[in-house]
Scaffold this active site. Structure first.
Site, mmCIF file in Angstrom:
data_model
loop_
_atom_site.group_PDB
_atom_site.id
_atom_site.type_symbol
_atom_site.label_atom_id
_atom_site.label_comp_id
_atom_site.label_asym_id
_atom_site.label_seq_id
_atom_site.Cartn_x
_atom_site.Cartn_y
_atom_site.Cartn_z
ATOM 1 N N CYS A 120 -0.644 2.071 -4.924
ATOM 2 C CA CYS A 120 -1.376 3.262 -5.340
ATOM 3 C C CYS A 120 -0.397 4.422 -5.454
ATOM 4 O O CYS A 120 0.526 4.521 -4.660
ATOM 5 C CB CYS A 120 -2.442 3.621 -4.289
ATOM 6 S SG CYS A 120 -3.621 2.314 -4.036
ATOM 7 N N HIS A 134 0.851 -1.180 0.000
ATOM 8 C CA HIS A 134 0.000 0.000 0.000
ATOM 9 C C HIS A 134 0.880 1.221 0.000
ATOM 10 O O HIS A 134 1.810 1.323 0.793
ATOM 11 C CB HIS A 134 -0.899 0.020 1.240
ATOM 12 C CG HIS A 134 -1.990 -0.988 1.189
ATOM 13 N ND1 HIS A 134 -3.045 -0.879 0.315
ATOM 14 C CD2 HIS A 134 -2.178 -2.133 1.882
ATOM 15 C CE1 HIS A 134 -3.837 -1.922 0.476
ATOM 16 N NE2 HIS A 134 -3.347 -2.697 1.419
#
Lengths: 577, 370
Positions: free
Chosen positions: B209, B167
């Site tokens: 991301c 992440h």
């Protein structure tokens, strides 16, 4: 306040400052306040308050340096000036080793005088000197010539020539080469000597009917036998000196000594040579070897000879179930299975060959793998085919900075014959010793030299004597020089990056150990540079290796981490709030 | 960070925080005034390394583990050996109590490929995967007791593949759900690596991301970086495996693997074709790559330069013949009859060798292959 006034309300605190101070300064006696106005303040508000405030401020100011001192970070001072100084010195005078060339003419008749010969030789050398690639580490070359004719010797230098006059004559050169080599060694003083290294080339004018030939010995001399006139002799001397003694036989355009991929030494100066015997398919046969006795005994002189360059440890192991990962095809004409050079880069099957099992290799040492691959019955005998169609004589190849592989076909292998499965056999000591010869050739290749010389580019037949140390003394000199130079430069670069790193992170802790290592490294580097200017190759290499190891230890110290260090705000947050 | 010039020597605590006048400028001059390392001649590529990092923990991040293991399987298949792969997995999915298929990790709902088969060597597992350990691996600053298998032992001829997944966000990557790797830390570590010549070329692949922001601060030459999404975009998972109950692979990695499944170690597909195979409509994000620090043209670089492993080999022409004879005649005397004996020994040795040569030749005449 209720006790002070009887039935009178106390005066409001929002009145002027003077009144307030009168309230504060006047003692709370009921008699004074009831009815009367408190007496106005006679003095300016003052000394007590001033003293109080000043004492608090003063104690803070006094305490502040103590606070900051107790929370300072420990930074050991690095001698960055000395580092910058050394770097400048090395950039302006790159390390170079002065060498000497000594030519000896064993003559029977008259010829040119000594001085003119010396001049011609010097001129011949200076034009060729800087053409070839690996000669960058050699500095000034001093030339001297000695002529021995009849009973006496004349020399071109005023200083005493190392040549012992009369010990050898041209007639001795017809003896066996090994013998003459040792005779020359004793005639030139017999010791290796300190100080500048001098390379000697002897011209023995003797017509033994075999034509002119050159022999390069295993110490620091070579000789030419045959009928040569002076001009030819001088050009031969120049060729031999520049091509071999200064360049190690590396031609222009080839890569060899001095390039990074041919210096397989770990940054802490250690190398582990790991010898492995690989049985591809133990169902067919299982081989063992006596490496402990034979191999270690034979390799001891080599390890000793390379000591100034690296500390070498030797390990050996036998592995099983280690197939290769490239494909070979069978060739009936040649009578076996054939691997082409294009398959070789995929030969080492790293998934199944667990070679890196060394326990003595520390984090920063280099491990060189020397592998003997015994093919299975299906692929035996396995040959390596060169691009020109010929079969390789050695069945061996190296990968720079990794190690070398030899494919050894077991004697008497044939696919058709039925053998008892998994018979345990021993590799004969003769076979083992021959494989070791190939490994020595590969070790030479890994260090940038040729495994064996072919007299390319020389017009006359050249022979090279082979030393039990694996390297001739002049080859060792080359290695020492190149490793010393490269280690010195790398050490200085490391110290410079360390110094700039420390300066760019002002809040990073620098431990005492790092400072000590940097100082020791600088000392060793200066010593190496001094020895280099004197021409002493081996001690310069030792100091340079040590300097580099210490510099790397300091740079890779685990306490230096490049996580961003606490900013000033962080400092305030911890200590002040 | 705002600092004045730090004088080497006993620290001057009072001065430094009073002289906060020249903040970034001074820092910049110091970092750029580092004199260039002694210019070494261009090194030759001679080995490949891979550092594969999965930074997420917990069962619902199964797909990050599957991403990393898929890349691990690919680079092993294309030739990089275990001893040159550093695999960092932050959690254990294969033996997780919630795993319906114990000791198996899949990256596709068809369950055709078990990524955790035999021969998986995890170097840093579980709580060992921290920002500090990651930076120690990159810069090489380990404690002396750390074993060789946990170190990045690359040299100046190495090509390194650095793959990170987990992440992430704007200029950071989250490690273990409690710390972050910032983009300037990564840039700093890469700069240190370049100064010590720990790589020749470096390919950074990031699947998180806003991945492209992670390498926005890089400045070292020889670095090529590709991220699965740009700033402000998310990277999405590919599909949900209803049997396992979580998503099993991310889109970017799925399409990377689809590209590599068609290759083997002899292929020479170029990096350009890899980068062009990412379709924004399939990824649902823009795969952004940065090649301003990389000198070579991408269509000339085969993917096996980073994802596979080809050894440079040189044939050994001959052995160091005569070594044994020289060793046997260890201490030759300058004058005397021993010399004659030694010479005879040497002649015998060479005769023996030529005999062996002949027997070898005759054997090869007899060995017939059916």
């Amino acid at each position: 306040m209720a006790e002070i006034a009887g039935d009178e309300t106390p005066p409001l605190p929002s009145s002027s400052g003077a009144e307030e101070s009168s309230l504060l300064s006047s003692p709370p006696s009921p008699t004074a306040i009831s009815g009367d106005e408190p007496p106005p303040r006679t003095r300016k508000p003052g000394t007590k308050r001033l003293v109080l405030t000043a004492s608090v401020l003063l104690s803070f100011l006094v305490g502040l340096p103590l606070l900051l001192k107790s929370t300072e970070i420990h930074r050991s001072p690095l001698p960055s000036d000395a580092i910058a100084d050394l770097s400048r010195r090395l950039q302006s005078h790159p390390p170079s080793f002065p060498c000497g060339l000594h030519a000896v003419f064993l003559r029977s008749g008259p010829g040119s005088p000594v001085a003119s010969l010396a001049d011609q030789l010097e001129r011949a050398i200076s034009t060729q000197h800087h053409l070839l690639p690996a000669s960058s580490t050699a500095g000034n070359i001093s030339v001297s010539v000695t002529i021995q004719s009849g009973g006496g010797c004349t020399s071109s230098t005023a200083a005493a020539s190392p040549w012992r006059c009369g010990l050898l004559t041209a007639a001795d050169s017809v003896r066996d080469d090994e013998v003459f080599d040792e005779l020359l060694h004793s005639a030139l003083g017999g010791r290796d000597g300190d100080g500048m290294k001098v390379y000697t080339i002897v011209i023995a004018e003797d017509d033994d009917g075999k034509g002119t030939r050159v022999v390069i010995g295993k110490h620091r001399h070579a000789w030419v036998v045959g009928k040569v006139d002076e001009a030819e002799a001088l050009s031969l001397i120049g060729n031999v000196f520049i091509k071999y003694f200064m360049n190690g036989g590396i031609e222009e355009g080839e890569t060899g000594i001095g390039k990074g991929e041919f210096m397989p030494v770990g940054s802490d100066g250690n190398v582990v040579l790991s010898f492995s015997l690989l049985n591809a398919d133990p169902n067919d046969w299982v081989y063992d070897w006596e490496f402990k006795n034979i191999g270690e005994r034979i390799l001891t002189p080599v390890v000793e000879a390379l000591r100034p360059v690296a500390d070498i440890n030797i390990e050996s192991q036998v592995l099983y179930h280690t197939p290769k990962s490239s494909y070979s095809y069978s060739d009936d004409k040649l009578g076996g299975n054939v691997l082409s050079m294009g398959d070789i880069p995929f030969f080492v099957n790293s998934n199944e060959w667990h070679l890196d099992t060394s326990i003595s290799a520390t984090g920063r040492s280099k491990v060189l793998q020397f592998v003997v691959y015994i093919p299975s019955a299906r692929e035996c005998p396995l040959y390596l085919q060169l691009p020109d169609g010929e079969l390789s004589k050695t069945n061996a190849f190296i990968s720079p900075m990794w190690g070398g592989v030899v494919i050894w076909n077991p004697p008497g292998c044939s696919v058709g014959s039925k053998k008892a499965h998994g018979t345990r056999r021993q590799m004969s000591s003769q076979e083992l010793m021959e494989t070791l010869e190939i490994f020595i050739g590969q070790l030479r290749q890994l260090f940038g030299l040729k495994p064996n010389y072919h007299a390319q580019g020389m017009d006359v037949a050249t022979k090279f004597l082979v030393s039990e140390k694996g390297f001739a003394q002049w080859e060792l000199d080359l290695l020492y020089r190149h490793h010393a130079c490269s280690n010195l430069l790398s050490c200085v670069a490391t110290l410079e990056s360390l110094s700039s790193l420390v300066q760019s992170l002002p809040r990073m802790i620098v431990m005492d150990e790092i400072g000590r290592q940097v100082e020791l490294s600088l000392e060793a580097a200066s010593l190496a540079q001094r020895n280099a200017t004197l021409g002493i190759g081996d001690s310069s290499a030792v100091s340079a290796t040590r300097a580099r190891a210490l510099a790397e230890d300091a740079f890779f110290h685990p306490s230096i981490m490049s996580i961003s260090y606490a900013s000033v705000e962080h400092y305030f947050a911890i200590y002040m709030v | 960070m705002a600092f004045a010039r730090w004088v080497p020597g006993p620290s001057r605590p009072v001065l430094f925080f009073l002289l906060k006048t020249l903040p970034l400028l001074v820092l910049l001059t110091f970092s750029s005034a580092a004199p260039p390392a002694a210019s070494s001649p261009a090194a030759v590529h001679n080995n490949n390394w891979a550092v594969l990092v999965c930074t997420s923990r917990f069962w619902f991040n199964y797909r990050h583990m599957a991403n990393t293991l898929s890349l691990y399987r690919t680079v092993k298949r294309l030739g990089i050996p275990d001893e040159r792969i550093i695999l960092m997995l932050a959690d254990d999915m294969a033996c997780n109590p919630r795993n319906n298929y114990p000791a198996q990790v899949f990256n596709n709902e068809n369950h055709q490929l078990n990524l955790y088969g035999d021969n998986v060597e995890v170097d840093y597992r579980g709580y060992e995967v921290t920002v500090e350990n990651f930076l120690r691996v990159l810069t090489g600053r380990h404690e002396s007791a750390v074993p060789r298998s946990k170190r990045l032992l690359s040299d100046e001829g190495s090509h390194i593949l650095l793959y990170m997944t987990g992440h992430g966000g704007d200029e950071f990557l989250k490690f273990q759900d409690n710390e972050e790797l910032q983009s300037h830390d990564l840039a700093d570590a890469v700069k240190q690596m370049k100064e010590k010549h720990r790589f020749k070329e470096l390919l950074i692949m990031v699947d998180t991301c806003q991945a492209a922001t992670l390498f926005s601060q890089l400045q070292s030459p020889g670095v090529l970086a590709i991220g699965s999404s740009m700033k402000g975009e998310n990277s999405y998972s590919h599909h949900l495996d209803s049997d396992i109950g979580v998503s099993v692979v991310d889109r970017f990695t799925f399409h990377t693997l689809a590209f590599f499944e068609k290759l083997n170690m002899y292929s020479n597909a170029s990096l350009n074709s890899l980068f062009n195979s990412y379709d924004p409509s399939m990824l649902l994000s823009t795969a952004y790559y940065r090649m301003d620090l990389y000198k070579r043209a991408l269509n000339e670089v085969p993917v096996t330069n980073f994802f596979g492993s080809v050894m440079k080999t040189i044939h050994t022409d001959s052995a160091y013949t005569g070594f044994l004879a020289a060793h046997n005649a260890e201490t030759p005397l300058p004058i005397g009859n021993d010399i004659v004996d030694d010479v005879m020994l040497q002649n015998e040795a060479s005769a023996r060798r030529s005999n062996i040569e002949e027997t070898k030749v005759s054997f090869s005449k007899f060995c017939k292959i059916k």
